[in-house]
Motif scaffolding. Sequence first.
Motif, PDB file in Angstrom:
ATOM      1  N   ALA A  10     -58.935  27.353  -7.983  1.00 44.13           N
ATOM      2  CA  ALA A  10     -58.396  27.278  -6.638  1.00 44.13           C
ATOM      3  C   ALA A  10     -57.381  28.523  -6.160  1.00 44.13           C
ATOM      4  O   ALA A  10     -57.446  28.951  -5.400  1.00 44.13           O
ATOM      5  CB  ALA A  10     -57.560  26.001  -6.785  1.00 44.13           C
ATOM      6  N   ILE A  11     -56.574  28.626  -6.915  1.00 43.06           N
ATOM      7  CA  ILE A  11     -55.571  30.019  -6.840  1.00 43.06           C
ATOM      8  C   ILE A  11     -56.483  31.324  -6.604  1.00 43.06           C
ATOM      9  O   ILE A  11     -56.114  31.960  -5.549  1.00 43.06           O
ATOM     10  CB  ILE A  11     -54.477  30.413  -7.992  1.00 43.06           C
ATOM     11  CG1 ILE A  11     -53.603  29.235  -8.158  1.00 43.06           C
ATOM     12  CG2 ILE A  11     -53.985  31.485  -7.809  1.00 43.06           C
ATOM     13  CD1 ILE A  11     -52.640  29.442  -9.530  1.00 43.06           C
ATOM     14  N   SER A  12     -57.363  31.357  -7.183  1.00 43.64           N
ATOM     15  CA  SER A  12     -58.374  32.777  -7.014  1.00 43.64           C
ATOM     16  C   SER A  12     -58.996  32.749  -5.810  1.00 43.64           C
ATOM     17  O   SER A  12     -59.033  33.767  -5.154  1.00 43.64           O
ATOM     18  CB  SER A  12     -59.159  32.905  -8.162  1.00 43.64           C
ATOM     19  OG  SER A  12     -58.452  32.969  -9.374  1.00 43.64           O
ATOM     20  N   ILE A  13     -59.391  31.487  -5.220  1.00 45.32           N
ATOM     21  CA  ILE A  13     -60.011  31.488  -3.890  1.00 45.32           C
ATOM     22  C   ILE A  13     -59.153  32.323  -2.794  1.00 45.32           C
ATOM     23  O   ILE A  13     -59.551  32.948  -2.084  1.00 45.32           O
ATOM     24  CB  ILE A  13     -60.467  30.197  -3.718  1.00 45.32           C
ATOM     25  CG1 ILE A  13     -61.559  29.709  -4.446  1.00 45.32           C
ATOM     26  CG2 ILE A  13     -61.004  30.189  -2.223  1.00 45.32           C
ATOM     27  CD1 ILE A  13     -62.011  28.335  -4.280  1.00 45.32           C
ATOM     28  N   PHE A  14     -57.831  31.667  -2.942  1.00 48.90           N
ATOM     29  CA  PHE A  14     -57.061  31.949  -1.793  1.00 48.90           C
ATOM     30  C   PHE A  14     -56.235  33.268  -1.890  1.00 48.90           C
ATOM     31  O   PHE A  14     -56.208  34.171  -1.119  1.00 48.90           O
ATOM     32  CB  PHE A  14     -55.636  30.992  -1.772  1.00 48.90           C
ATOM     33  CG  PHE A  14     -56.283  29.740  -1.092  1.00 48.90           C
ATOM     34  CD1 PHE A  14     -55.923  29.324   0.170  1.00 48.90           C
ATOM     35  CD2 PHE A  14     -56.746  28.722  -1.858  1.00 48.90           C
ATOM     36  CE1 PHE A  14     -56.402  28.218   0.918  1.00 48.90           C
ATOM     37  CE2 PHE A  14     -57.115  27.495  -1.314  1.00 48.90           C
ATOM     38  CZ  PHE A  14     -56.955  27.290   0.016  1.00 48.90           C
ATOM     39  N   SER A  15     -55.984  33.766  -3.433  1.00 49.59           N
ATOM     40  CA  SER A  15     -55.504  35.221  -3.769  1.00 49.59           C
ATOM     41  C   SER A  15     -56.496  36.176  -3.466  1.00 49.59           C
ATOM     42  O   SER A  15     -56.083  37.126  -2.798  1.00 49.59           O
ATOM     43  CB  SER A  15     -55.019  35.100  -4.809  1.00 49.59           C
ATOM     44  OG  SER A  15     -53.886  33.916  -5.147  1.00 49.59           O
ATOM     45  N   SER A  16     -57.597  36.010  -3.744  1.00 49.13           N
ATOM     46  CA  SER A  16     -58.666  37.051  -3.636  1.00 49.13           C
ATOM     47  C   SER A  16     -59.082  37.420  -2.094  1.00 49.13           C
ATOM     48  O   SER A  16     -59.206  38.474  -1.718  1.00 49.13           O
ATOM     49  CB  SER A  16     -59.834  36.529  -4.428  1.00 49.13           C
ATOM     50  OG  SER A  16     -60.512  35.315  -4.138  1.00 49.13           O
ATOM     51  N   PHE A  17     -58.995  36.197  -1.404  1.00 47.53           N
ATOM     52  CA  PHE A  17     -59.199  36.392  -0.039  1.00 47.53           C
ATOM     53  C   PHE A  17     -58.160  37.300   0.741  1.00 47.53           C
ATOM     54  O   PHE A  17     -58.574  37.857   1.603  1.00 47.53           O
ATOM     55  CB  PHE A  17     -58.968  35.178   0.809  1.00 47.53           C
ATOM     56  CG  PHE A  17     -59.388  35.274   2.310  1.00 47.53           C
ATOM     57  CD1 PHE A  17     -60.565  35.261   2.724  1.00 47.53           C
ATOM     58  CD2 PHE A  17     -58.269  34.964   3.400  1.00 47.53           C
ATOM     59  CE1 PHE A  17     -60.717  35.336   4.233  1.00 47.53           C
ATOM     60  CE2 PHE A  17     -58.487  35.071   4.366  1.00 47.53           C
ATOM     61  CZ  PHE A  17     -59.695  35.239   5.018  1.00 47.53           C
ATOM     62  N   THR A  18     -56.785  37.145   0.164  1.00 47.30           N
ATOM     63  CA  THR A  18     -55.833  37.915   0.710  1.00 47.30           C
ATOM     64  C   THR A  18     -56.253  39.458   0.444  1.00 47.30           C
ATOM     65  O   THR A  18     -56.075  40.499   1.132  1.00 47.30           O
ATOM     66  CB  THR A  18     -54.676  37.772   0.211  1.00 47.30           C
ATOM     67  OG1 THR A  18     -54.180  36.300   0.427  1.00 47.30           O
ATOM     68  CG2 THR A  18     -53.336  38.640   0.880  1.00 47.30           C
TER      69      THR A  18
END
Length: 273
Positions: free
Chosen positions: A206-214
């Motif tokens: 879940a974290i990677s989805i949001f952080s990688s989008f940034t």
Amino acid sequence: MTSFIIMLLIGLTAGLLGSVAGLGGGTIIVPSLLLLEAYVPEFSWVTPQKIVGISLFLMIFTGLSSTITYVKGNRTDVKLGGLLLIGSLPGGIVGSLLNQYIHADAFTLWFGILMLLVTGLFFLPKRQGSKRTRFKWALSRAVTLDGETHEYHVPILLSVVLSFCVGMLSGLFGIGGGSLLVPIMIMFFAIPPHVATATSMFIIFAISIFSSFTHIVLGHVEWLYTLFLIPGAWIGGTLGAKLNQRLNSKSVEWILRVLLVIIGIRLIWDGVR
């Protein structure tokens, strides 16, 4: 072509070791690319920002493949994962924004120090899972593994604050947060290692989805190289999750310790040279 084969092998190794230890693979990808940039001319494009962007994007696939396997094996504590995501998701976005201000030498040095500090967490005395927390608001859970029931109680406010810090470090260094979340869950909240690693991979996904989008928005993902990491990461993540379920708790903890010490010492050495 050689550089693409190297990326495929890095993805496989990161997925395998990251999944079996609940780290997400970032602690393998980040130092691997740092070392390749220093010694292999074909990787001169590597910067701390691109390393973190690639690492976080890849962990979407490592996290998903691992989580599917762990959920099937009834190892993932989804309620606990949801609680920790309350803090870690916004923390990951903040860390991703801060990452663009870090220079290469400082990145290598501080990443190595972080790994050694994380290893130190494993030598702190464990809380006993049967004892209730002193905090008023806590999430109480019980899980049965191999016929033995484990109870643990997680303070809600403290866990949200800690997970925000973990999420920020994840976005900053591209480590997925597992190298911090797993020892915190094991040492501070007395969560069984198998549950901690499985839940960590769920959170990392879940974290990677949001952080990688940034990082994608900031232009930090080198797409051509990243695409060669994905197949290896997916296969490695699945195999690592299956291997984890065959290992005992002590083995999982020692795999974590050895990996983090080796990585930390190597990166500090490169950062101070």
